[in-house]
Enzyme design. Sequence first.
Site, PDB file in Angstrom:
ATOM      1  CD  GLU A  66     -12.537   1.481  12.728  1.00 15.78           C
ATOM      2  OE1 GLU A  66     -12.631   0.774  11.553  1.00 15.78           O
ATOM      3  OE2 GLU A  66     -11.296   2.477  12.150  1.00 15.78           O
ATOM      4  CB  ILE A  87      -0.797  -0.167   1.426  1.00 17.41           C
ATOM      5  CG1 ILE A  87      -1.748  -1.124   1.700  1.00 17.41           C
ATOM      6  CG2 ILE A  87      -1.746   1.519   1.317  1.00 17.41           C
ATOM      7  CD1 ILE A  87      -2.570  -1.346   2.261  1.00 17.41           C
ATOM      8  CB  SER A  94      10.650  -1.599   3.387  1.00 20.88           C
ATOM      9  OG  SER A  94       9.484  -3.024   2.969  1.00 20.88           O
ATOM     10  CB  ALA A 105      -2.659   1.924   8.673  1.00 19.29           C
ATOM     11  NE  ARG A 106      -6.733  -3.340  11.865  1.00 19.83           N
ATOM     12  CZ  ARG A 106      -6.740  -3.257  10.259  1.00 19.83           C
ATOM     13  NH1 ARG A 106      -6.942  -2.048   9.695  1.00 19.83           N
ATOM     14  NH2 ARG A 106      -6.998  -4.796  10.030  1.00 19.83           N
ATOM     15  N   GLY A 156     -11.536   2.873   3.849  1.00 22.03           N
ATOM     16  CA  GLY A 156      -9.935   2.150   2.650  1.00 22.03           C
ATOM     17  C   GLY A 156     -10.589   1.798   1.359  1.00 22.03           C
ATOM     18  CG  HIS A 179     -12.191   1.262   8.815  1.00 24.70           C
ATOM     19  ND1 HIS A 179     -11.193   0.336  10.133  1.00 24.70           N
ATOM     20  CD2 HIS A 179     -10.674   0.140   8.239  1.00 24.70           C
ATOM     21  CE1 HIS A 179     -10.642  -0.103   9.951  1.00 24.70           C
ATOM     22  NE2 HIS A 179     -10.170  -0.512   7.939  1.00 24.70           N
TER      23      HIS A 179
END
Length: 317
Positions: A265, A159, A179, A235-236, A285, A283
């Site tokens: 959430e 992503i 990464s 993301a979260r 996404g 949310h």
Amino acid sequence: MEPHVYVPRLLTDAAMREVRKIGLPVVVGGEDPPERAALLRDAAGAAAVVCTLTERIDAEFLDAAGPQLKVVANTAVGYDNIDVAAATERGVRVTNTPGVLDGATADLTMGLILATARRVLDGDRLLRERKPWVWGPRMLLGLDVSAGTTLGIVGYGRIGRAVAKRARAFDMKIVATPSRSAPPDDDVEFLELPELLERSDVVTLHCPLTERTRHLIDAAALRRMKPTAILINTARGGIVDEDALVEALRSGTIAAAGLDVFEDEPRVDPRLLELPNTVLTPHLGSAGVATRERMCRLSVANAAAVLAGEEPPTPVN
């Protein structure tokens, strides 16, 4: 109880047809998350569970399901709602749905960047309140996204890379946290988090929620950001310390935030709702028609493969 496939929340129509092709009885919930007692009750005797991120799949759930449970197929990329170690200990396969929602989530990320930077909601509210207005050189000024701004990507996975692809079209400079899985990109500078926060005009989060990343963006991290900077999170919610974020937004430590996910959430901190320098979405996404279809069908395909004794397309354990 006869082995069955348990689907706690209703999937897309096509995915539900695929569930019924598995050949086992299907126990399915409604559109809303089931209460915990109903979740445990309907899991009892299941051979497969096709769940969403709103269901907590822990040792209690796995024991309630019973030893015949073979697979928990999560309809999400993240699987922080699942105790993977407990599932593995019981011989239960866990799967997720990576890849199919990268583009949709990246699209929403760019939407939040643009809406926040260019103060789209401020302009919308101004007109809806029917206040007199006239164009002026100092009216609703925001961040020029395409004027050499630097985008900091925290989590340069699928992503994150999809966001970078879109950001290039806006002539944004791209920096990212290192990464191991990312291919080399000539135009991406990899930085450790502290330096990334200091240099970025927009910081967008795309890392998984783990014990290491919980509250990764805390008060200290926010203080490293520019006072003109924007924080984006698709993301979260738990990656951001919301108490610290509210204070940073109130005090001008950072300029604004665009949030699609929240720490508790579906509850949204009412302090965030009161702040004028936030853009908030529930949310969304992966909330494209084609994307949600692919997610649900992949999740069902994972469950069907395990039940057939085959390797699932996207295993977690």
